[in-house]
Design a protein around this motif. Structure first.
Motif, short mmCIF file in Angstrom:
data_model
loop_
_atom_site.label_atom_id
_atom_site.label_comp_id
_atom_site.label_asym_id
_atom_site.label_seq_id
_atom_site.Cartn_x
_atom_site.Cartn_y
_atom_site.Cartn_z
N HIS A 166 -5.69 -51.40 -35.03
CA HIS A 166 -4.33 -51.82 -35.32
C HIS A 166 -3.37 -51.62 -34.15
CE1 HIS A 166 -4.80 -52.56 -39.69
NE2 HIS A 166 -5.76 -51.65 -39.60
N ASN A 167 -3.77 -50.81 -33.17
CA ASN A 167 -2.86 -50.52 -32.05
C ASN A 167 -3.70 -50.30 -30.80
OD1 ASN A 167 -0.63 -49.88 -30.53
ND2 ASN A 167 -0.40 -47.82 -31.36
N VAL A 168 -4.15 -51.39 -30.21
CA VAL A 168 -5.10 -51.32 -29.10
C VAL A 168 -4.47 -50.65 -27.89
CG1 VAL A 168 -6.59 -52.66 -27.58
CG2 VAL A 168 -6.21 -53.42 -29.93
N PHE A 169 -4.99 -49.48 -27.53
CA PHE A 169 -4.51 -48.73 -26.36
C PHE A 169 -2.99 -48.58 -26.37
CE2 PHE A 169 -8.45 -50.85 -24.77
CZ PHE A 169 -9.23 -49.70 -24.71
N GLY A 170 -2.42 -48.41 -27.56
CA GLY A 170 -0.98 -48.18 -27.70
C GLY A 170 -0.12 -49.40 -27.44
N SER A 171 -0.71 -50.60 -27.41
CA SER A 171 0.04 -51.82 -27.08
C SER A 171 0.73 -52.44 -28.29
CB SER A 171 -0.91 -52.85 -26.47
OG SER A 171 -1.88 -53.24 -27.43
N GLY A 172 0.40 -51.97 -29.49
CA GLY A 172 0.94 -52.58 -30.70
C GLY A 172 0.19 -53.83 -31.13
N LEU A 173 -0.87 -54.18 -30.41
CA LEU A 173 -1.66 -55.36 -30.76
C LEU A 173 -2.78 -54.98 -31.72
CD1 LEU A 173 -2.03 -57.05 -27.26
CD2 LEU A 173 -0.31 -57.48 -29.03
#
Length: 477
Positions: A157-164
């Motif tokens: 839900h939050n790829v590497f903290g990107s929000g993607l």
């Protein structure tokens, strides 16, 4: 290939295992003042196929799940639909008289949602009880004991903290893409398209999303278990953007390589398309424009074809029942010279037709192939639970010498003209909730001069107009 897929699954799981809100919710549910607790009467978490198909196909109350007091990480549900159909004076070659039948479709799903990793198995059984209509039964209506979906997936839900958000699915899948004109999980039809392969998506929810897939279509059979089409590959990419409310956009590319033994079934081409639209809302104009182009080889000939869709609608906010009037036009190219070296007949791939053409099932006379069709529809809502639709369309062949796809009829001289006729449809839908609904429809097909001219040939369908009626109910629990 399998090793690469498993590696991607593990990497995605590691990325979101500690940050996943689903996992955090599961951990909080398992703790309490006195230690671990067992969740009861909780709704199951997001369905594993939510990124693949329409939300309404996954978002319904699982009464069976609640009754059994299952934990939220487990998904269990049953979907049953029964429909009565009646059709007289058919339009297909070799069909005569009046027929009626009863169609049953049962879907049962079992899913697991363990943090970022998910699993789904969906079983589907499609059957027909019929009389006086043996000619109507086909692999599009009957498919007993079919494994409709069977896959594993991983979600971050939050790829590497990107929000993607990203999702990877591997196995047997159903897919809805765009407006569902070229790739769809069938709704009205008694059987359902399925694909074996890989699907990946990345995006920011409700803003934009990119999808890519590589699959082999599953071939339906009346007598044998469904077989993966190892001689056919279907792949593609799809991008959707919802950032501008009045100019939502879809861009897509689909590739198909069908190398079956019979030359008449071989298809190898690319389909590129674009779609712009604005959602319908009371008090404003909405629209939709879609354009798709195909290039490649078909039946041993060079293939170049296209499909165009245009519609404009308006929803009145100050009138009773909030009526919406829509004007529509579809054009799907046909082959100008069937005896030439070029194919120009558009292929609708794995799309659905019911939502904008007419009921399919034993009816469904028109495909997005060799077709020109203007029309309109009026939609009113007497209440939030009831929807009434009145539709009228005229139907023409785009090329008079090409075949009327799906009917078995063709006049290669073109002397029968291109006017197939027109139809008027009335549909009533009542949906008290997401678990139960009724759907009733009647369609009268006024046969045109093309059919009347060909009716003089022995073995062709009669020139008498066609009446089609259906009544169906669907229950989910």
């Amino acid at each position: 290939m399998i090793g690469l897929v498993l590696t991607l699954l593990l990497l995605m799981g590691a990325t979101c295992w500690t940050a996943s809100p689903v996992l955090a919710q599961a951990q909080s549910e398992s703790r309490g003042p006195g230690g671990p607790t067992t969740p009861s009467k909780k709704k199951p978490r997001e369905a594993a196929d939510y990124p693949l198909i329409q939300e309404r196909e996954t978002a319904w109350n699982r009464y069976l799940h609640s009754y059994l007091e299952l934990p939220p990480w487990l998904d269990l549900g049953v979907d049953y639909r029964i429909r009565y159909e009646s059709l007289d004076h058919p339009f297909r070659k070799g069909e005569f008289g009046t027929g009626s039948q009863l169609l049953h479709r049962t879907r049962a799903r079992f899913g697991l949602n363990a943090g970022p990793f998910r699993f789904l198995a969906e079983f589907q059984d499609s059957r027909v009880n019929f009389k006086d209509a043996g000619e109507f039964v086909s692999a599009s209506l009957t498919n007993k004991a079919d494994m409709q979906q069977l896959f594993v997936s991983a979600t971050a839900h939050n790829v590497f903290g990107s929000g993607l958000r990203t999702d990877l699915h591997v196995g047997r899948l159903n897919m809805d893409i765009g407006r569902r004109r070229l790739v769809a999980r069938n709704d009205f039809r008694n059987t359902t398209n399925a694909f074996d392969g890989v699907h990946w998506s990345l995006g920011r929810e409700k803003v934009w999303r990119f999808r890519a897939f590589l699959t082999s279509p599953v071939r339906r059979s009346l007598t044998d278990p469904d077989q993966v089409q190892t001689d056919t590959l279907f792949w593609g990419t799809f991008y959707e953007n919802k950032q501008v409310p009045w100019l939502r956009a879809n861009l897509y590319y689909f590739g198909l390589n069908d190398q079956r033994q019979q030359i008449s079934q071989r298809r190898q081409y690319s389909t590129l398309g674009v779609r712009f639209y604005r959602l319908a809302k009371p008090g404003r104009v909405d629209y939709e424009i879609e354009s798709a182009w195909q290039v490649g080889q078909r039946r041993g000939k060079d293939h170049f074809a296209h499909f165009q869709h245009v519609e404009v609608g308006y929803t009145a906010s100050r009138l009773p029942w909030t009526p919406r009037l829509v004007a529509q036009y579809d054009y799907a190219s046909g082959t100008a010279n069937p005896n030439g070296n070029t194919s120009q007949t558009f292929d609708t791939l794995f799309g659905a037709r019911r939502f904008e053409y007419m009921p399919t099932g034993t009816f469904g006379p028109f495909f997005r192939s060799n077709l020109s069709s203007p029309g309109w529809r009026l939609i009113v809502r007497p209440s939030q639970l009831v929807k009434l639709t009145l539709k009228h369309r005229a139907w023409y062949l785009a090329q008079a010498r090409d075949a009327w796809v799906g009917s078995g009829l063709q006049d290669s001289t073109g002397q029968s003209g291109n006017y197939l006729g027109q139809d008027v449809e009335l549909r009533v839908q009542w949906d008290p909730n997401a678990n139960w609904g009724l759907d009733v429809g009647y369609d009268h097909f006024f046969k045109g001069s093309y059919i009347q001219n060909l009716a003089r040939v022995p073995g062709n369908p009669p020139a008498t107009d066609t009446d089609y009626f259906y009544f169906q109910t669907r229950i989910r629990f």
